[in-house]
Design a protein around this motif. Structure first.
Motif, PDB file in Angstrom:
ATOM      1  N   ALA A 186       1.137  -0.794  -0.299  1.00 51.43           N
ATOM      2  CA  ALA A 186      -0.018   0.056  -0.296  1.00 51.43           C
ATOM      3  C   ALA A 186       0.808   1.362   0.173  1.00 51.43           C
ATOM      4  O   ALA A 186       0.224   1.940  -0.573  1.00 51.43           O
ATOM      5  CB  ALA A 186      -0.820   0.125   1.612  1.00 51.43           C
ATOM      6  N   ALA A 187       2.216   1.491   0.630  1.00 55.85           N
ATOM      7  CA  ALA A 187       3.401   2.883   1.071  1.00 55.85           C
ATOM      8  C   ALA A 187       3.287   2.732  -0.800  1.00 55.85           C
ATOM      9  O   ALA A 187       3.703   3.961  -0.964  1.00 55.85           O
ATOM     10  CB  ALA A 187       4.048   2.404   1.689  1.00 55.85           C
ATOM     11  N   LEU A 188       3.462   1.240  -1.658  1.00 51.28           N
ATOM     12  CA  LEU A 188       4.402   1.668  -2.465  1.00 51.28           C
ATOM     13  C   LEU A 188       3.433   2.495  -3.529  1.00 51.28           C
ATOM     14  O   LEU A 188       3.559   3.001  -4.228  1.00 51.28           O
ATOM     15  CB  LEU A 188       4.868   0.473  -3.698  1.00 51.28           C
ATOM     16  CG  LEU A 188       6.046   0.197  -2.132  1.00 51.28           C
ATOM     17  CD1 LEU A 188       5.999  -1.642  -2.755  1.00 51.28           C
ATOM     18  CD2 LEU A 188       7.479   0.533  -2.998  1.00 51.28           C
ATOM     19  N   ASP A 189       2.164   1.859  -3.714  1.00 51.30           N
ATOM     20  CA  ASP A 189       0.974   2.226  -4.297  1.00 51.30           C
ATOM     21  C   ASP A 189       0.998   3.954  -3.785  1.00 51.30           C
ATOM     22  O   ASP A 189       0.470   4.715  -4.738  1.00 51.30           O
ATOM     23  CB  ASP A 189       0.208   1.663  -4.650  1.00 51.30           C
ATOM     24  CG  ASP A 189      -0.651   0.239  -4.807  1.00 51.30           C
ATOM     25  OD1 ASP A 189       0.667  -0.059  -5.882  1.00 51.30           O
ATOM     26  OD2 ASP A 189      -0.874  -0.260  -4.407  1.00 51.30           O
ATOM     27  N   LEU A 232      12.241   3.852 -16.617  1.00 51.04           N
ATOM     28  CA  LEU A 232      13.654   3.708 -16.879  1.00 51.04           C
ATOM     29  C   LEU A 232      14.082   2.660 -16.900  1.00 51.04           C
ATOM     30  O   LEU A 232      14.165   2.012 -15.891  1.00 51.04           O
ATOM     31  CB  LEU A 232      14.615   4.835 -16.235  1.00 51.04           C
ATOM     32  CG  LEU A 232      13.840   6.255 -15.467  1.00 51.04           C
ATOM     33  CD1 LEU A 232      14.417   7.261 -14.276  1.00 51.04           C
ATOM     34  CD2 LEU A 232      13.471   6.816 -16.939  1.00 51.04           C
ATOM     35  N   ASP A 233      14.994   2.008 -17.689  1.00 51.09           N
ATOM     36  CA  ASP A 233      15.638   1.016 -17.947  1.00 51.09           C
ATOM     37  C   ASP A 233      16.400   0.682 -16.021  1.00 51.09           C
ATOM     38  O   ASP A 233      17.092   1.986 -15.719  1.00 51.09           O
ATOM     39  CB  ASP A 233      16.730   0.551 -18.785  1.00 51.09           C
ATOM     40  CG  ASP A 233      17.151   1.209 -19.483  1.00 51.09           C
ATOM     41  OD1 ASP A 233      18.983   2.175 -17.859  1.00 51.09           O
ATOM     42  OD2 ASP A 233      17.804   2.184 -19.639  1.00 51.09           O
ATOM     43  N   PRO A 234      16.544  -0.187 -15.778  1.00 43.62           N
ATOM     44  CA  PRO A 234      17.592  -0.838 -14.206  1.00 43.62           C
ATOM     45  C   PRO A 234      19.299  -0.077 -15.093  1.00 43.62           C
ATOM     46  O   PRO A 234      19.343   1.046 -13.365  1.00 43.62           O
ATOM     47  CB  PRO A 234      18.198  -2.155 -14.538  1.00 43.62           C
ATOM     48  CG  PRO A 234      16.832  -2.508 -15.191  1.00 43.62           C
ATOM     49  CD  PRO A 234      16.449  -1.716 -16.589  1.00 43.62           C
ATOM     50  N   GLN A 294       9.684   4.128  -8.698  1.00 48.09           N
ATOM     51  CA  GLN A 294       9.931   3.116  -9.391  1.00 48.09           C
ATOM     52  C   GLN A 294      11.345   2.289  -8.533  1.00 48.09           C
ATOM     53  O   GLN A 294      11.802   1.821  -8.216  1.00 48.09           O
ATOM     54  CB  GLN A 294      11.274   2.993 -10.813  1.00 48.09           C
ATOM     55  CG  GLN A 294      11.150   1.584 -11.267  1.00 48.09           C
ATOM     56  CD  GLN A 294      11.895   2.054 -13.041  1.00 48.09           C
ATOM     57  OE1 GLN A 294      11.941   3.584 -13.234  1.00 48.09           O
ATOM     58  NE2 GLN A 294      12.520   1.862 -13.825  1.00 48.09           N
ATOM     59  N   PHE A 295      12.480   3.649  -7.849  1.00 49.43           N
ATOM     60  CA  PHE A 295      13.273   3.214  -7.261  1.00 49.43           C
ATOM     61  C   PHE A 295      12.916   2.721  -5.674  1.00 49.43           C
ATOM     62  O   PHE A 295      13.721   1.708  -5.957  1.00 49.43           O
ATOM     63  CB  PHE A 295      13.910   4.544  -7.159  1.00 49.43           C
ATOM     64  CG  PHE A 295      15.764   4.001  -6.160  1.00 49.43           C
ATOM     65  CD1 PHE A 295      16.052   3.497  -6.376  1.00 49.43           C
ATOM     66  CD2 PHE A 295      16.096   5.268  -4.873  1.00 49.43           C
ATOM     67  CE1 PHE A 295      17.369   3.772  -5.498  1.00 49.43           C
ATOM     68  CE2 PHE A 295      16.727   5.373  -4.450  1.00 49.43           C
ATOM     69  CZ  PHE A 295      17.704   4.351  -4.496  1.00 49.43           C
ATOM     70  N   ALA A 296      12.209   2.956  -4.965  1.00 47.98           N
ATOM     71  CA  ALA A 296      11.182   2.441  -3.894  1.00 47.98           C
ATOM     72  C   ALA A 296      10.936   0.841  -4.133  1.00 47.98           C
ATOM     73  O   ALA A 296      11.300  -0.117  -3.720  1.00 47.98           O
ATOM     74  CB  ALA A 296      10.444   3.241  -3.363  1.00 47.98           C
ATOM     75  N   ALA A 297      10.398   0.879  -5.158  1.00 47.15           N
ATOM     76  CA  ALA A 297      10.407  -0.685  -5.725  1.00 47.15           C
ATOM     77  C   ALA A 297      11.276  -1.761  -6.135  1.00 47.15           C
ATOM     78  O   ALA A 297      11.203  -2.874  -5.720  1.00 47.15           O
ATOM     79  CB  ALA A 297       8.828  -1.039  -7.033  1.00 47.15           C
TER      80      ALA A 297
END
Length: 301
Positions: free
Chosen positions: A63-66, A104-106, A131-134
């Motif tokens: 939920a935090a990521l969302d 972004l690509d890795p 994206q970074f957090a995921a």
């Protein structure tokens, strides 16, 4: 979920975290803040009725990521942002950072979060953070010089000064990631590294150690034993076990004092060897009494 509607580059009022108003100059040290409500102690034994806390913390993390994605929807790097095309990347890659929502690509993500010299780092961090957090949660971020690098990236973004909804979403992500790590038997990122990120991102280890105190049971205690084994060499040499953005000595003292006070009973419950218990005990001594103690491990610095 509320979406951000303001222009990304207007001047925002600083985010007020738990009643402490953040009024720092750019890149100044962040004042320590109090965490919101403490958790009741959680038993984290896998394979028992204690599993619901583990599932609950994973649901909270998802939920935090969302929430982070929804709150930072539409954010981009500053229109005038620039980077060195010889050392960082191409103009085409830079242009992608000025387009909202494009994954972004890795390799590009890595070069982006590592670069310390963005003109508007807060705007840049808002662009990449969902994206970074995921990727952080999944263990897909490699820090060549330790996970403190990740915390420094977040600290440079001055997230505690973002508008309230944005700053609260970042804090909840960090809290949820840390709580889930403490209940997960095999987290992709070791607990000691997650604590490092959180401590450097927020400017203090205190609230994260406070959360660790609230999580009880074999899983959290095993993470503690592994962390002590990772940290004891540096701490016994009066050094913080990671590269600090600022106030390293203050952080070291807080970490060592917490371990001396809170770790022994949990290490015994975990079945940690006596030598590890003695090393925690030695953290409570200073100078000659420490290194002349019969249980001094013979570390050389």
């Amino acid at each position: 979920m509320t979406r951000v509607t303001q222009e990304p580059y207007e001047t925002h009022e600083p985010y007020e975290m738990h009643g402490l108003h953040q009024t720092h100059e750019p890149y100044a040290p962040y004042a320590p803040y109090e965490m919101s409500e403490a958790h009741e102690p959680h038993e984290t034994t896998p394979g028992t009725r204690a599993d619901p806390p583990r599932r609950r913390e994973r649901q909270r993390l998802d939920a935090a990521l969302d929430r982070l994605t929804a709150t930072l929807h539409g954010m981009t790097a500053h229109p005038d942002e620039a980077q060195c095309d010889c050392h960082w990347g191409s103009e085409e890659e830079l242009a992608l950072l000025k387009v909202p929502g494009r994954e972004l690509d890795p390799d590009l993500l890595e070069r982006t979060w590592r670069a310390p010299d963005w003109r508007d780092h807060p705007a840049l961090l808002r662009r990449i953070l969902p994206q970074f957090a995921a990727h952080l949660v999944d263990g897909r971020i490699e820090a060549l010089f330790g996970m403190a690098e990740v915390g420094h990236c977040l600290a440079r973004g001055k997230w505690q000064e973002w508008p309230e909804g944005q700053g609260a979403a970042v804090e909840e992500f960090l809290r949820a990631w840390w709580a889930w790590t403490l209940t997960e038997p095999e987290p992709p990122v070791p607990a000691h590294d997650v604590l490092t990120v959180c401590a450097e991102a927020s400017g203090t280890p205190s609230p994260w150690l406070g959360m660790w105190q609230q999580f009880a049971g074999p899983v959290a205690d095993r993470h503690l034993a592994e962390a002590v084994a990772e940290w004891e060499y540096d701490l016994l040499g009066d050094a913080l076990p990671w590269a600090a953005w600022d106030r390293a000595e203050e952080k070291r003292r807080k970490l060592a004092a917490w371990l001396v006070r809170r770790a022994p009973d949990r290490l015994r419950a975990h079945g940690a060897p006596d030598e590890l218990l003695h090393r925690v005990r030695l953290l409570g001594l200073e100078g000659e009494p420490r290194w002349t103690d019969p249980h001094w491990p013979g570390h050389r610095y």
